[in-house]
Design a protein around this motif. Structure first.
Motif, PDB file in Angstrom:
ATOM      1  N   GLN A 215      32.983  44.688  39.365  1.00 10.47           N
ATOM      2  CA  GLN A 215      33.717  45.552  38.442  1.00 10.47           C
ATOM      3  C   GLN A 215      34.539  46.596  39.190  1.00 10.47           C
ATOM      4  O   GLN A 215      35.693  46.885  38.823  1.00 10.47           O
ATOM      5  CB  GLN A 215      32.735  46.235  37.493  1.00 10.47           C
TER       6      GLN A 215
ATOM      7  N   ALA B  88      37.623  45.059  40.993  1.00 14.54           N
ATOM      8  CA  ALA B  88      38.737  44.737  40.089  1.00 14.54           C
ATOM      9  C   ALA B  88      39.651  45.932  39.854  1.00 14.54           C
ATOM     10  O   ALA B  88      40.808  45.752  39.444  1.00 14.54           O
ATOM     11  CB  ALA B  88      38.189  44.218  38.761  1.00 14.54           C
ATOM     12  N   ARG B  89      39.181  47.116  40.125  1.00 18.75           N
ATOM     13  CA  ARG B  89      39.966  48.331  39.879  1.00 18.75           C
ATOM     14  C   ARG B  89      40.685  48.820  41.129  1.00 18.75           C
ATOM     15  O   ARG B  89      41.431  49.796  41.073  1.00 18.75           O
ATOM     16  CB  ARG B  89      39.042  49.430  39.364  1.00 18.75           C
TER      17      ARG B  89
ATOM     18  N   ASP C 250      39.089  40.119  49.273  1.00 15.14           N
ATOM     19  CA  ASP C 250      38.244  40.503  48.144  1.00 15.14           C
ATOM     20  C   ASP C 250      36.772  40.288  48.468  1.00 15.14           C
ATOM     21  O   ASP C 250      35.907  41.097  48.099  1.00 15.14           O
ATOM     22  CB  ASP C 250      38.621  39.699  46.896  1.00 15.14           C
TER      23      ASP C 250
END
Length: 718
Positions: free
Chosen positions: A24, A27-28, A305
């Protein structure tokens, strides 16, 4: 009946919510923010480059992302305490625990965890949130300058104790590394040694130590080694990082480089997640070069990532995101007590003829050598800790370290001489520096007891050329022993030494580097206030001719590697997985002192050994009895000795127990199945053959008192 388990199931359970929360947050993040946390410089002034603005002053600094609550990573060296390199935080001391090899000599899982808690607690209360701790490289080379930072020569002992120490650090919500991955067993050519070893041999020895440490400690990060393994630098090795660590072991945390060990951006695809001390490399490869790769290729974007996710995942898993570090009070007095206890429990009594120890109210004592009036010796290099009591005696040593820092020999201000005077107030003391054997012998001749403190300084970046005591100390001991038949030798060393004078002295203790309460610990053991209970975690050879490599390998043997602008040389590990006592057993050598050896003031017997196969592994039950006249602590050790009659020795478990005279205790130990197996390189699995396994219990690797057979009728793979 007491029960213990010597292994963990080889699978790391997911910390609840860590992966989901990391995903989470990832993703930001913007590309700039992702790149920001995969590299960073040293955390202090270095090479004329100022320290990062928010750095506290330490080994490394990784800037965080304030808008997302990702903290700066303040990274400190950590083997035996929070370091203060080059006094970059003026006057900031810490608890200086005994050397790691001294902790290993305690064979005490609980104590290893407690020492880890001290490391983590002082780290977080000083504002550091990553400890570059967890040294688990096994002692293939007894002349290695960094053996004092590690847990000895056996993968089970090293893995369990390192794992417990890491677990203790992370219980304080501080990330710990495990290092140096992998097969980094000497300082000679540490940037250029190319270790040559089969996969099976590596899996059954050095890699097994890491595997066990990771299972128990679940460290947030793994630090790569400098050396090469089978032609690839460790931070470039997809086999080590992707296949073994992240693939077979399913390690979910992040892999950081050692400082100055990154050669190209391609290390990222080989499994490296973070470039540490980036100003030491030719380029900050994980900044602009990585950015260009990410912008051009989706595979590189996915890899970035993954790198970031692994870092974030560990921060959540360790609890750092929910309980950020902040400056706070430190109970240095309590930590000093544990440091003293560790030093006492790690002291190994090697010889005690005619009850020379404990000292029985001697009227006069000659204290000779070892700077014992001023303190106890500390190991050198990045692990050195400035004790809370002060920096002690500092003596410049010729040369500089591998990273260009002047070498300094340091003594913690904990004087064995002062402690002995306090413990024996009615004795008359004389003191001599040991510089001239004849003068020392003259003083010794006039005393009831002579105590010689003999030192061997070892340090990161350089190995000792041989196993003798330096500066003529062997002759000093001989001269004192000739003058006084009641001579006691106290060794302060980083590893094994030869003892050509052994038969001339009645008592010898190995005190290692004993930390900021080492003087008191040594005095307590010598006077009997503390009973010796340490056991050797490393074999002391009778001569270097008994070693797989009688001469230190690599000196003058390098060949230039033009592609990497470094010299490389092959370092063959022809002993394979037979490290230390396993090599001695295979070759039939009798060491000076064997792995697991240590004397006490009482005697123990072992009986009723039974070994059975239960479920997925074997279980051994045995009884220990104190058959002496005094209470004492024993470390009964369980070994595999033969497979189908062929010598194949491996430590399979141990206990630590204190018993009163006449008392007995029965233990049940579950044997890690990997210790009965061979690694099959073709199937890439562990394989236990159908065979008869002989196991034995005893007081050391060669003092085995009772044995039993385990018949495995059907081969097993896992």
């Amino acid at each position: 009946m007491s029960s213990s388990q010597s292994f963990c199931v080889p699978e790391m359970p997911a910390i609840e919510g860590a992966d989901e929360r990391a995903a989470q947050l990832l993703a930001r993040m913007t590309l700039e923010e992702k790149l920001r946390i995969v590299h960073g410089p040293m955390g202090r002034v270095r090479m004329g480059i100022p320290a990062p603005e928010r750095a506290l002053g330490s080994a490394g600094f990784i800037p965080g992302v304030a808008r997302l609550g990702i903290p700066d990573l303040q990274e400190t060296d950590a083997s035996v305490g929070v370091t203060n390199p080059d006094n970059c935080r003026p006057g900031d001391g810490a608890t200086a625990l005994p050397s790691t090899i001294a902790l290993a000599s305690t064979w005490d899982r609980t104590l290893a965890h407690a020492c880890g808690r001290i490391l983590g607690n002082e780290s977080r209360n000083k504002g550091f949130n990553v400890m570059l701790a967890g040294g688990v490289n096994i002692a293939r080379e007894p002349r290695n300058g960094r053996n004092f930072e590690y847990f000895g020569e056996d993968p089970l002992l090293s893995g369990i104790l390192a794992g417990e120490s890491i677990r203790g650090i992370q219980d304080e919500n501080v990330v710990s590394t495990v290092k140096h991955f992998a097969l980094n067993n000497q300082e000679t050519g540490r940037f250029s040694a190319d270790v040559r070893i089969s996969e099976a041999a590596a899996r059954e020895s050095d890699l097994l130590a890491f595997e066990i440490a990771i299972e128990i400690g679940q460290p947030g990060s793994v630090m790569c080694a400098y050396n090469l393994v089978n032609g690839e630098y460790c931070s470039d090795s997809s086999w080590l990082l992707n296949t073994v660590l992240k693939g077979d072991w399913r390690y979910p945390g992040w892999v950081m480089s050692d400082w100055g060990a990154v050669r190209s951006v391609d290390c990222a695809m080989a499994g490296l997640d973070q470039q540490s001390g980036d100003q030491l490399d030719a380029e900050v490869f994980f900044d602009q070069p990585l950015r260009e790769k990410v912008q051009q290729d989706p595979k590189w974007a996915a890899r970035l990532d993954d790198m970031v996710h692994r870092i974030l995942r560990s921060l959540f898993a360790v609890g750092l995101m929910d309980r950020p570090v902040q400056a706070g009070p430190i109970d240095y007095a309590a930590h000093a007590n544990l440091s003293r206890q560790t030093a006492e429990d790690g002291i190994v009594m090697l010889r005690n003829e005619n009850n020379a120890l404990p000292l029985s109210s001697p009227r006069s004592i000659a204290i000779i050598g070892g700077m014992s009036e001023f303190g106890v010796l500390a190991g050198g290099g990045s692990s050195y800790v400035t004790a809370i009591d002060g920096p002690g005696i500092q003596i410049p040593a010729m040369g500089v370290s591998a990273v260009g820092v002047p070498r300094t020999m340091i003594y913690h201000p904990s004087s064995p001489y002062a402690a002995l005077r306090a413990a024996l107030p009615d004795a008359e003391f004389q003191i001599n520096d040991g510089a001239y054997p004849a003068a020392a012998a003259e003083i010794a001749s006039r005393a009831e007891v002579a105590i010689v403190f003999a030192t061997q300084w070892t340090t990161e970046s350089v190995d000792v050329p041989d196993l003798s005591l330096p500066n003529g100390q062997d002759e000093l001991i001989r001269a004192v022993a000739r003058a006084n038949p009641r001579t006691v030798v106290v060794l302060e060393t980083g590893g094994p030494v030869l003892m050509p004078w052994l038969e001339d002295v009645p008592a010898v203790i190995e005190a290692w580097y004993s930390g900021n309460r080492g003087g008191e610990a040594i005095a307590n053991v010598l006077t009997g206030k503390a009973s010796p209970s340490g056991r050797l975690p490393i074999t002391f050879p009778a001569s270097t001719e008994q070693l797989p490599r009688p001469q230190l390998f690599g000196l003058g043997m390098s060949a230039f590697d033009a592609a990497n602008a470094r010299e490389v040389f092959p370092l063959p590990y022809e002993e394979g997985s037979c490290v230390g006592y396993r090599w001695f057993a295979r070759e039939g050598h009798v060491p000076l002192f064997p792995f697991g050896f240590g004397l006490t003031y009482t005697r123990f017997a072992y009986s009723n050994l039974h070994v059975t196969w239960i479920g997925e592994s074997a279980e051994a039950t045995f009884t220990v009895t104190n058959i002496g006249d005094l209470a004492g602590t024993d470390v009964p050790q369980l070994y595999l000795t033969h497979i189908d009659g062929v010598v194949d020795q491996r430590l399979c478990g141990w206990e630590k127990v204190r018993l009163d005279p006449g008392a007995s205790q029965t233990f049940t130990t579950t044997i890690d199945p990997r210790l009965l197996a061979r690694f099959d390189e073709i199937d890439r699995r562990w394989h236990i053959p159908a065979a008869t396994f002989r196991l034995a219990v005893g007081a050391s690797a060669i003092d085995l008192r009772t044995s039993a057979d385990l018949l495995v009728s059907e081969a097993r793979s896992f």
